[in-house]
Design an enzyme around this catalytic site. Sequence first.
Site, PDB file in Angstrom:
ATOM      1  N   THR A 207      46.979  61.461  49.879  1.00  0.00           N
ATOM      2  CA  THR A 207      45.943  60.476  50.246  1.00  0.00           C
ATOM      3  C   THR A 207      46.492  59.534  51.323  1.00  0.00           C
ATOM      4  O   THR A 207      45.818  59.252  52.318  1.00  0.00           O
ATOM      5  CB  THR A 207      45.510  59.674  48.994  1.00  0.00           C
ATOM      6  OG1 THR A 207      44.974  60.601  48.043  1.00  0.00           O
ATOM      7  CG2 THR A 207      44.473  58.628  49.330  1.00  0.00           C
TER       8      THR A 207
ATOM      9  N   SER B  52      50.891  67.667  49.380  1.00  0.00           N
ATOM     10  CA  SER B  52      51.200  66.881  48.181  1.00  0.00           C
ATOM     11  C   SER B  52      52.082  67.704  47.253  1.00  0.00           C
ATOM     12  O   SER B  52      51.843  68.904  47.077  1.00  0.00           O
ATOM     13  CB  SER B  52      49.883  66.532  47.488  1.00  0.00           C
ATOM     14  OG  SER B  52      50.118  65.743  46.348  1.00  0.00           O
TER      15      SER B  52
ATOM     16  N   HIS C 227      52.499  67.422  43.887  1.00  0.00           N
ATOM     17  CA  HIS C 227      52.081  67.726  42.509  1.00  0.00           C
ATOM     18  C   HIS C 227      51.113  68.904  42.402  1.00  0.00           C
ATOM     19  O   HIS C 227      50.803  69.345  41.300  1.00  0.00           O
ATOM     20  CB  HIS C 227      51.566  66.472  41.790  1.00  0.00           C
ATOM     21  CG  HIS C 227      50.221  65.964  42.193  1.00  0.00           C
ATOM     22  ND1 HIS C 227      49.106  66.196  41.440  1.00  0.00           N
ATOM     23  CD2 HIS C 227      49.816  65.213  43.241  1.00  0.00           C
ATOM     24  CE1 HIS C 227      48.056  65.588  42.012  1.00  0.00           C
ATOM     25  NE2 HIS C 227      48.476  64.992  43.110  1.00  0.00           N
TER      26      HIS C 227
ATOM     27  N   CYS D 161      37.611  63.945  40.371  1.00  0.00           N
ATOM     28  CA  CYS D 161      36.907  62.701  40.698  1.00  0.00           C
ATOM     29  C   CYS D 161      35.468  62.786  40.221  1.00  0.00           C
ATOM     30  O   CYS D 161      34.966  61.898  39.556  1.00  0.00           O
ATOM     31  CB  CYS D 161      36.909  62.465  42.205  1.00  0.00           C
ATOM     32  SG  CYS D 161      38.478  62.832  42.944  1.00  0.00           S
TER      33      CYS D 161
HETATM   34  N1  PLP Z   1      43.217  66.596  49.275  1.00  0.00           N
HETATM   35  C1  PLP Z   1      42.915  67.522  48.356  1.00  0.00           C
HETATM   36  C2  PLP Z   1      42.218  68.766  48.783  1.00  0.00           C
HETATM   37  C3  PLP Z   1      43.260  67.335  47.023  1.00  0.00           C
HETATM   38  O1  PLP Z   1      42.957  68.261  46.119  1.00  0.00           O
HETATM   39  C4  PLP Z   1      43.939  66.138  46.667  1.00  0.00           C
HETATM   40  C5  PLP Z   1      44.267  65.865  45.250  1.00  0.00           C
HETATM   41  O2  PLP Z   1      43.405  65.829  44.401  1.00  0.00           O
HETATM   42  C6  PLP Z   1      44.250  65.211  47.656  1.00  0.00           C
HETATM   43  C7  PLP Z   1      43.862  65.473  48.949  1.00  0.00           C
HETATM   44  C8  PLP Z   1      44.989  63.945  47.342  1.00  0.00           C
HETATM   45  O3  PLP Z   1      46.320  64.238  46.993  1.00  0.00           O
HETATM   46  P1  PLP Z   1      47.249  63.127  46.297  1.00  0.00           P
HETATM   47  O4  PLP Z   1      46.983  63.240  44.822  1.00  0.00           O
HETATM   48  O5  PLP Z   1      48.665  63.498  46.638  1.00  0.00           O
HETATM   49  O6  PLP Z   1      46.873  61.822  46.862  1.00  0.00           O
END
Ligand code: PLP
Length: 372
Positions: A70, A194, A196, A315
């Site tokens: 993010t 990311s 995780h 979300c």
């Molecule tokens: N973009 C996508 C496609 C994601 O699935 C996610 C995580 O849910 C993110 C961005 C955000 O990642 P982070 O949890 O590292 O902020």
Amino acid sequence: MIYLDYQATTPVAPEVQAAMEPWIAEKFANPHSPSRWGNEAEAAIEVARKHVERAIGLKGGSLAFTGSATEAINWALKGTVEKAPAGRNRVITLATEHAAVLDTCAWLAGRGIDLTVLPVKPDGILDLELLERELDDRVLLVAVMLVNNEIGVLQPVAEIARMAHEVGALMVCDAVQGLGRLTIPAGPDLVAVSAHKIHGPKAIGALWMRAGAEPDPFIHGGGQERGLRSGTLSPQLCMGFGAAAKLATERCERDYDHVHKLWSAANRALGPGWIVNGSTSHRYLGNLNLRREGVDAARLLADLRDIAFSLGSACASGSGRPSHVLRALGLDYRAARSSIRIGFGRYTSQNELVEACSRIASAARAQEHLVA
Ligand code: PLP
């Protein structure tokens, strides 16, 4: 508990835990301090950085660690707008992007950026002719994800980057759901990832930047990460990300074959009456997003508390609102509310997946009997 929510997050790999452990208590030095211990941490972070760069696989750029994808996305978008040449005031993105992109773009629009949010076709993929018509020399950047987190559909990222470059625009790619699972196509100038989502720790991401396309700094302070992203790096999180990336690179094909088999087994176990949301030919197969006429997906979730699956996205599940991605495919409110997402991967066994899908299918059939 049967864990089938791999798009929300993935289980931490044992190798990742082992790589992080020494850096939690025993090796606590600040990696930016000049002591021998600091230097040792810094050197280990550079090895981890190489592993993440290798997993991304793009040439001619560099990588900065961030606190999440993010943050990387916010930085890529806001930092590029910050250094935009005069006359380049347009940003183009898709209706099916993650909130990290859509909300940042909306924020930029509130500050004078001319934002275009393109629709997608009913299969979830961008119509390139639509993009072609929108591109002109006022476009600063085009932001399109590689793999959709809710429906698993793949966008033609290389093609989009080529088209953006033809009008002198940059391409920002959210590759969070693609890293370690698929090859990231050459073309994007800025790529957010990311840890995780690839069996690494939470709260660490990274931004890969093509040389010359580095956004203006977004977080100011001690000048770490070559002055681009200030803040003390966390050795344990960097080691975890590095170990996860190394493992993902080594196991990419094996993991993909496993996921392919799981996809077929899940579909067989669910049986007839389900419709896959989004393209079935251009998708990552570890994401099975489907709907069934008349099903109340929220009730399915409540009936099967020991199976961790979701309502399309983490979300959307929390908010109770139907997913913006499913609505963008043209699904009406009822169809969106009868959709579920089953996400699986490296540590999912075929037996547990088949058991979960069979139970999901019978709970869905039981709802039909109640209605009848
Ligand atoms: N973009 C996508 C496609 C994601 O699935 C996610 C995580 O849910 C993110 C961005 C955000 O990642 P982070 O949890 O590292 O902020």
